[in-house]
Design a protein around this motif. Structure first.
Motif, mmCIF file in Angstrom:
data_model
loop_
_atom_site.group_PDB
_atom_site.id
_atom_site.type_symbol
_atom_site.label_atom_id
_atom_site.label_comp_id
_atom_site.label_asym_id
_atom_site.label_seq_id
_atom_site.Cartn_x
_atom_site.Cartn_y
_atom_site.Cartn_z
ATOM 1 N N LEU A 210 0.019 -20.872 -24.030
ATOM 2 C CA LEU A 210 1.159 -21.052 -24.933
ATOM 3 C C LEU A 210 2.142 -22.040 -24.307
ATOM 4 N N ARG A 211 2.023 -23.263 -24.696
ATOM 5 C CA ARG A 211 2.876 -24.333 -24.181
ATOM 6 C C ARG A 211 4.042 -24.588 -25.127
ATOM 7 N N PRO A 212 5.210 -24.984 -24.596
ATOM 8 C CA PRO A 212 6.328 -25.328 -25.486
ATOM 9 C C PRO A 212 6.042 -26.607 -26.261
ATOM 10 N N THR A 213 6.425 -26.607 -27.517
ATOM 11 C CA THR A 213 6.272 -27.763 -28.397
ATOM 12 C C THR A 213 7.604 -27.991 -29.115
ATOM 13 N N PRO A 214 7.762 -29.114 -29.829
ATOM 14 C CA PRO A 214 9.017 -29.321 -30.557
ATOM 15 C C PRO A 214 9.342 -28.216 -31.547
ATOM 16 N N HIS A 218 10.971 -22.578 -27.566
ATOM 17 C CA HIS A 218 11.327 -21.374 -26.814
ATOM 18 C C HIS A 218 10.131 -20.762 -26.091
ATOM 19 N N TYR A 219 8.981 -21.406 -26.142
ATOM 20 C CA TYR A 219 7.808 -20.909 -25.423
ATOM 21 C C TYR A 219 7.894 -21.351 -23.955
ATOM 22 N N VAL A 220 8.897 -20.896 -23.284
ATOM 23 C CA VAL A 220 9.098 -21.192 -21.867
ATOM 24 C C VAL A 220 9.054 -19.865 -21.123
ATOM 25 N N PHE A 221 7.976 -19.639 -20.405
ATOM 26 C CA PHE A 221 7.758 -18.375 -19.707
ATOM 27 C C PHE A 221 7.788 -18.621 -18.203
ATOM 28 N N SER A 222 8.638 -17.870 -17.524
ATOM 29 C CA SER A 222 8.782 -18.005 -16.084
ATOM 30 C C SER A 222 8.624 -16.635 -15.435
ATOM 31 N N LEU A 223 8.928 -16.556 -14.151
ATOM 32 C CA LEU A 223 8.826 -15.288 -13.440
ATOM 33 C C LEU A 223 9.831 -14.265 -13.957
ATOM 34 N N ARG A 224 10.831 -14.721 -14.721
ATOM 35 C CA ARG A 224 11.791 -13.763 -15.281
ATOM 36 C C ARG A 224 11.098 -12.791 -16.224
ATOM 37 N N GLU A 225 10.052 -13.263 -16.916
ATOM 38 C CA GLU A 225 9.362 -12.380 -17.853
ATOM 39 C C GLU A 225 8.690 -11.221 -17.127
ATOM 40 N N ILE A 226 8.146 -11.472 -15.942
ATOM 41 C CA ILE A 226 7.561 -10.372 -15.164
ATOM 42 C C ILE A 226 8.641 -9.364 -14.792
ATOM 43 N N SER A 227 9.812 -9.867 -14.424
ATOM 44 C CA SER A 227 10.920 -8.960 -14.097
ATOM 45 C C SER A 227 11.335 -8.141 -15.308
ATOM 46 N N LEU A 228 11.328 -8.756 -16.503
ATOM 47 C CA LEU A 228 11.730 -8.035 -17.704
ATOM 48 C C LEU A 228 10.751 -6.921 -18.045
ATOM 49 N N VAL A 229 9.463 -7.138 -17.775
ATOM 50 C CA VAL A 229 8.471 -6.101 -18.039
ATOM 51 C C VAL A 229 8.785 -4.852 -17.219
ATOM 52 N N ALA A 255 5.096 -5.089 -21.977
ATOM 53 C CA ALA A 255 4.584 -6.463 -21.975
ATOM 54 C C ALA A 255 4.579 -7.051 -23.379
ATOM 55 N N ILE A 256 4.252 -6.226 -24.377
ATOM 56 C CA ILE A 256 4.286 -6.700 -25.755
ATOM 57 C C ILE A 256 5.715 -7.040 -26.166
ATOM 58 N N ARG A 257 6.656 -6.229 -25.770
ATOM 59 C CA ARG A 257 8.051 -6.488 -26.123
ATOM 60 C C ARG A 257 8.540 -7.799 -25.497
ATOM 61 N N VAL A 258 8.101 -8.115 -24.298
ATOM 62 C CA VAL A 258 8.595 -9.303 -23.601
ATOM 63 C C VAL A 258 7.920 -10.574 -24.106
ATOM 64 N N PHE A 259 6.595 -10.551 -24.247
ATOM 65 C CA PHE A 259 5.851 -11.759 -24.596
ATOM 66 C C PHE A 259 5.581 -11.858 -26.098
ATOM 67 N N HIS A 260 5.036 -10.818 -26.691
ATOM 68 C CA HIS A 260 4.600 -10.873 -28.081
ATOM 69 C C HIS A 260 5.758 -11.091 -29.042
ATOM 70 N N LEU A 263 6.592 -14.721 -29.971
ATOM 71 C CA LEU A 263 5.618 -15.561 -30.657
ATOM 72 C C LEU A 263 5.896 -15.580 -32.151
ATOM 73 N N VAL A 264 5.682 -16.737 -32.771
ATOM 74 C CA VAL A 264 6.016 -16.918 -34.181
ATOM 75 C C VAL A 264 4.791 -17.156 -35.052
ATOM 76 N N ASP A 265 3.663 -17.486 -34.460
ATOM 77 C CA ASP A 265 2.461 -17.779 -35.217
ATOM 78 C C ASP A 265 1.519 -16.571 -35.171
ATOM 79 N N GLU A 266 0.939 -16.239 -36.300
ATOM 80 C CA GLU A 266 0.073 -15.053 -36.374
ATOM 81 C C GLU A 266 -1.171 -15.212 -35.508
ATOM 82 N N ARG A 267 -1.735 -16.410 -35.446
ATOM 83 C CA ARG A 267 -2.909 -16.623 -34.597
ATOM 84 C C ARG A 267 -2.562 -16.449 -33.122
ATOM 85 N N GLU A 268 -1.386 -16.915 -32.729
ATOM 86 C CA GLU A 268 -0.964 -16.724 -31.339
ATOM 87 C C GLU A 268 -0.716 -15.260 -31.029
#
Length: 374
Positions: A210-214, A218-229, A255-260, A263-268
């Motif tokens: 999941l890479r950030p695109t225009p 907001h698809y910017v995932f760092s080590l903060r997400e692990i801390s949030l889990v 993990a679903i609350r932090v990452f999922h 996400l805005v696209d159903e396929r993702e």
């Protein structure tokens, strides 16, 4: 100090500066000669500020005048026996003007070179003394502002590399092990290392796919997400963590609350649900039963009871306009919104911005949060 996002630039700088401030204050108070030689004869005053894309020269100049000690009308500095250290976070975020120049960084360069600035009303030169700057910035990548070399040559640039996988595991293993020690269960005490490894694997899969695109900036995932889990997991009460199966399900839920939820696209979203169950079954298969993808990953029913008790009659005052939903669907939607708001309210840094189309009751949901903090 520079480095990739989430490598700990801000926390490292603030930790070092705050320790220096405490050390200088202690040595000054008790007359430590070695401390005076190391930090000078003056005490430190730490001033922290953050830059954003909307930071302007006018706002920065006003901040400097407010934070620094006014000695006289034309001289700013620090109080007697003190020295100012201004820490600027995200110094590369201010946007460039129409001509490509960077007014904010040029103003800071003027402070470093000329030791002052002009007053905008009286047009007099105001001198700044006993003040030093420390800054942090993300590594310059395509699409981001690149700091001018004339500004950078005023600093000693340090690069903070991303921690290795083993370092990340060691950092999180300590805090997670400390949390599970209170349960006094041998099976639960074997979970932390598996949870940390699973979180790291899931994080690596997410940032690789999941890479950030225009349209998905907001698809910017760092080590903060692990801390949030794990921060969400640490909110679990002792009576809820009664088995390894429950603990593994709660990890998946966080993990679903932090990452999922980002996400805005159903396929993702479908891809993520597939990956998280692959990771969970890989790391928890020797400890907890296999997780079924079709099961609902919600907290146990008893966790909802405090929510219902705390919210109580207050939820009746919230006008949810869902006239086309059945009563049972309205109740489920309400409980879902209450749980989300309660999670954000419990977090230490939990600001949120709610956006949506007309009729999505964003205003009503946002108004529910102050009641949950009572």
């Amino acid at each position: 100090m520079t480095g990739v996002q989430g490598c700990g630039k801000t926390s490292t700088c603030l930790h070092i500066l705050q320790n220096m401030q405490s050390k200088a204050a202690h040595d000054s108070k008790y007359g430590n000669a070695s401390g005076a030689a190391r930090y000078g004869t003056k005490m430190m005053k730490l001033i922290s500020t953050n830059f954003s894309a909307r930071t302007t020269v006018e706002g920065l100049q006003q901040t400097v005048e407010q934070k620094l000690h006014r000695i006289n009308n034309e001289l700013f500095g620090s109080s007697p026996d003190h020295e100012n250290i201004i820490f600027v976070d995200d110094v590369n975020l201010p946007a460039s003007d129409a001509y490509g120049s960077q007014p904010v960084s040029e103003f800071m360069r003027q402070l470093l070179e000329r030791k002052g600035f002009y007053d905008r009303d009286e047009h007099i030169w105001k001198k700044v003394i006993d003040t030093k700057f420390v800054a942090s910035a993300k590594c310059a990548i395509k699409g981001q502002n690149v700091l001018d070399q004339r500004f950078l040559n005023k600093f000693t640039v340090l690069f903070l590399p991303s921690p290795s996988r083993e370092s990340i595991k060691e950092i999180y293993n300590k805090s997670v092990n400390l949390f599970f020690e209170r349960f006094h269960d041998d099976k639960l005490c074997r979970l932390p290392s598996h949870m940390v490894s699973a979180a790291i694997d899931l994080h690596e899969r997410v940032i690789g796919h999941l890479r950030p695109t225009p349209t998905r900036f907001h698809y910017v995932f760092s080590l903060r997400e692990i801390s949030l889990v794990f921060r969400g997991l640490f909110h679990v009460e002792s009576n809820c963590m009664d088995s390894t199966q429950t603990a593994s399900r709660m990890w998946v839920h966080e993990a679903i609350r932090v990452f999922h939820d980002r996400l805005v696209d159903e396929r993702e979203q479908q891809w993520f649900m597939k990956e998280i169950f692959l990771v969970a079954n890989q790391h928890f298969k020797y400890i907890a039963p296999q997780l079924d993808r079709g099961e609902r990953l919600v907290a146990q029913r008893r966790r909802l009871e405090p929510v219902r008790h705390n919210v109580g009659e207050r939820t009746r005052s919230v006008a949810l306009d869902h006239r086309f939903l059945a009563p049972q669907q309205q109740l489920e939607l309400l409980l879902h919104a209450v749980l989300r708001r309660r999670r954000r309210a419990e977090e230490e840094s939990g600001p949120e911005i709610r956006t949506g189309l007309w009729g999505r009751t964003e205003e009503a949901r946002a108004g529910l949060r102050p009641h949950l903090q009572d």
